[in-house]
Write an enzyme that holds these catalytic residues in place. Structure first.
Site, mmCIF file in Angstrom:
data_model
loop_
_atom_site.group_PDB
_atom_site.id
_atom_site.type_symbol
_atom_site.label_atom_id
_atom_site.label_comp_id
_atom_site.label_asym_id
_atom_site.label_seq_id
_atom_site.Cartn_x
_atom_site.Cartn_y
_atom_site.Cartn_z
ATOM 1 N N TYR A 240 46.307 46.819 48.388
ATOM 2 C CA TYR A 240 45.339 45.814 48.837
ATOM 3 C C TYR A 240 44.354 46.471 49.804
ATOM 4 O O TYR A 240 44.756 47.252 50.672
ATOM 5 C CB TYR A 240 46.042 44.660 49.552
ATOM 6 C CG TYR A 240 47.010 43.876 48.693
ATOM 7 C CD1 TYR A 240 46.638 42.653 48.138
ATOM 8 C CD2 TYR A 240 48.295 44.352 48.454
ATOM 9 C CE1 TYR A 240 47.533 41.927 47.364
ATOM 10 C CE2 TYR A 240 49.188 43.631 47.676
ATOM 11 C CZ TYR A 240 48.795 42.427 47.131
ATOM 12 O OH TYR A 240 49.686 41.711 46.353
ATOM 13 N N HIS A 248 42.860 39.973 47.257
ATOM 14 C CA HIS A 248 43.622 40.295 46.058
ATOM 15 C C HIS A 248 43.820 41.809 46.007
ATOM 16 O O HIS A 248 43.042 42.576 46.578
ATOM 17 C CB HIS A 248 42.895 39.820 44.799
ATOM 18 C CG HIS A 248 42.885 38.326 44.648
ATOM 19 N ND1 HIS A 248 44.013 37.607 44.346
ATOM 20 C CD2 HIS A 248 41.876 37.424 44.756
ATOM 21 C CE1 HIS A 248 43.712 36.315 44.275
ATOM 22 N NE2 HIS A 248 42.418 36.181 44.532
ATOM 23 N N LYS A 279 42.356 44.557 37.847
ATOM 24 C CA LYS A 279 42.709 45.566 38.839
ATOM 25 C C LYS A 279 42.517 46.936 38.203
ATOM 26 O O LYS A 279 42.398 47.070 36.982
ATOM 27 C CB LYS A 279 44.151 45.401 39.309
ATOM 28 C CG LYS A 279 44.498 43.988 39.771
ATOM 29 C CD LYS A 279 45.930 43.862 40.177
ATOM 30 C CE LYS A 279 46.337 42.405 40.335
ATOM 31 N NZ LYS A 279 45.468 41.652 41.224
#
Length: 310
Positions: A240, A248, A279
């Site tokens: 993070y 997120h 991601k």
């Protein structure tokens, strides 16, 4: 803001796991050192739920090792420390400690009884207000209605209507239970007092054993990332850019050895998985033949992979 605890912070080693029991220590580690851990305790009033958890804070071996290397924390053999510490207490100290716990239990029970009394008074007050409003409404209707004969109709008195009770006198209708409360059982989160906050040297353990992914963990932590376990997304860590309560995660992190041969399908599936959950897929490792082997995160290289076709 919570006060900063005394350093080093004791990390309790129990049955192969690492725990922090102090809320001040857990807050300090999260705020100052980017260590979040995982809350592993249940709530006393709802022990069977598994959504909202509390202390203790369980740390990964990597987190405990990093804090110990920085001198922020020390690893304590908690079981032996507790046994020896309690056996060494004199009877007067033991009795005083139990009396303090009983006093805390009495105070907690009194607070609970007062809260129930306030709730009961508020409920009775609302009920009386509704009854009074209903009686006034019925009285106005009969005042405006035309009389059935030449004489004025008499508004009857409603005997079945409950009389209004002043909130100041509600508690007098029921004897208070504050005089002889039953003490609640108090289980303190920490063992000091009566035991010392800093354990003696004979109860301190060496640095925790960590997996081979520790250099990558320490490298990302030094770059300001917050790291948490990545089992939920099929990786080793979640990275993070700030506190997980505000951000997120940006990367799915997987460690590899410096000279390890990687299967191309592993890279492709990792990149597709990361892109699918918005991601990046980050893979990295350390060249252990170069740099200082004692320095955590030394000579680490990492690569971020994204699937451009999605």
């Amino acid at each position: 803001m919570n006060p900063s605890p005394d350093l080093p912070i004791p990390i309790s080693y129990i049955a192969g796991n690492y725990f922090v029991f102090s809320v001040d220590a857990a807050t300090f580690l999260r705020r100052e050192h980017h260590i979040c851990g995982v809350l592993a305790g249940t709530l006393p009033q709802v022990p069977q739920q598994n959504i909202f958890t509390g202390l203790p804070l369980e740390l990964m071996p990597e987190e405990a090792r990093l804090l110990a290397e920085k001198g922020v924390a020390c690893i304590v053999d908690e079981v032996n420390f507790q046994k020896q510490g309690m056996n060494c207490l004199v009877e007067e100290d033991r009795k005083k400690y139990l009396e303090e716990l009983e006093l805390q239990g009495v105070e907690s029970m009194q607070l609970q009884v007062r809260r129930k009394e306030r709730q009961r008074e508020e409920a009775l007050k609302k009920k009386n207000e509704k009854a009074a409003a209903k009686a006034k409404k019925t009285e106005r209707k009969q005042d405006t209605a035309e009389p059935a004969s030449g004489e004025d109709s008499i508004v009857p008195f409603f005997d079945d209507a409950q009389p209004s009770v002043s909130p100041n006198h509600v508690s007098s209708r029921r004897p208070s239970t504050l005089a002889t409360p039953d003490a609640m059982g108090i289980t303190p989160a920490v063992s000091h007092p009566p035991l010392p906050q800093q354990p003696p040297a004979e109860h301190l353990l060496s640095l925790p054993e960590v997996p081979s992914s520790y250099p990558l963990f320490a490298h990302l932590h030094s770059k300001g990332y917050f790291l948490s376990p990545g089992l939920r997304f099929g990786c080793q860590y979640m990275a993070y850019p700030g506190d997980p309560l505000r951000f997120h995660s940006h990367f799915l992190v997987v460690s590899a050895e410096w000279d390890e041969q990687l299967d191309l399908m592993t890279i492709i599936t990792g990149g597709r998985l990361g892109t699918g959950v918005k991601k990046g897929f980050l893979i990295g490792g350390a060249d252990k033949s170069r740099g200082d082997p004692e320095e955590a995160g030394a000579n680490v290289r990492s690569f971020s992979i994204e699937w451009a076709g999605m």
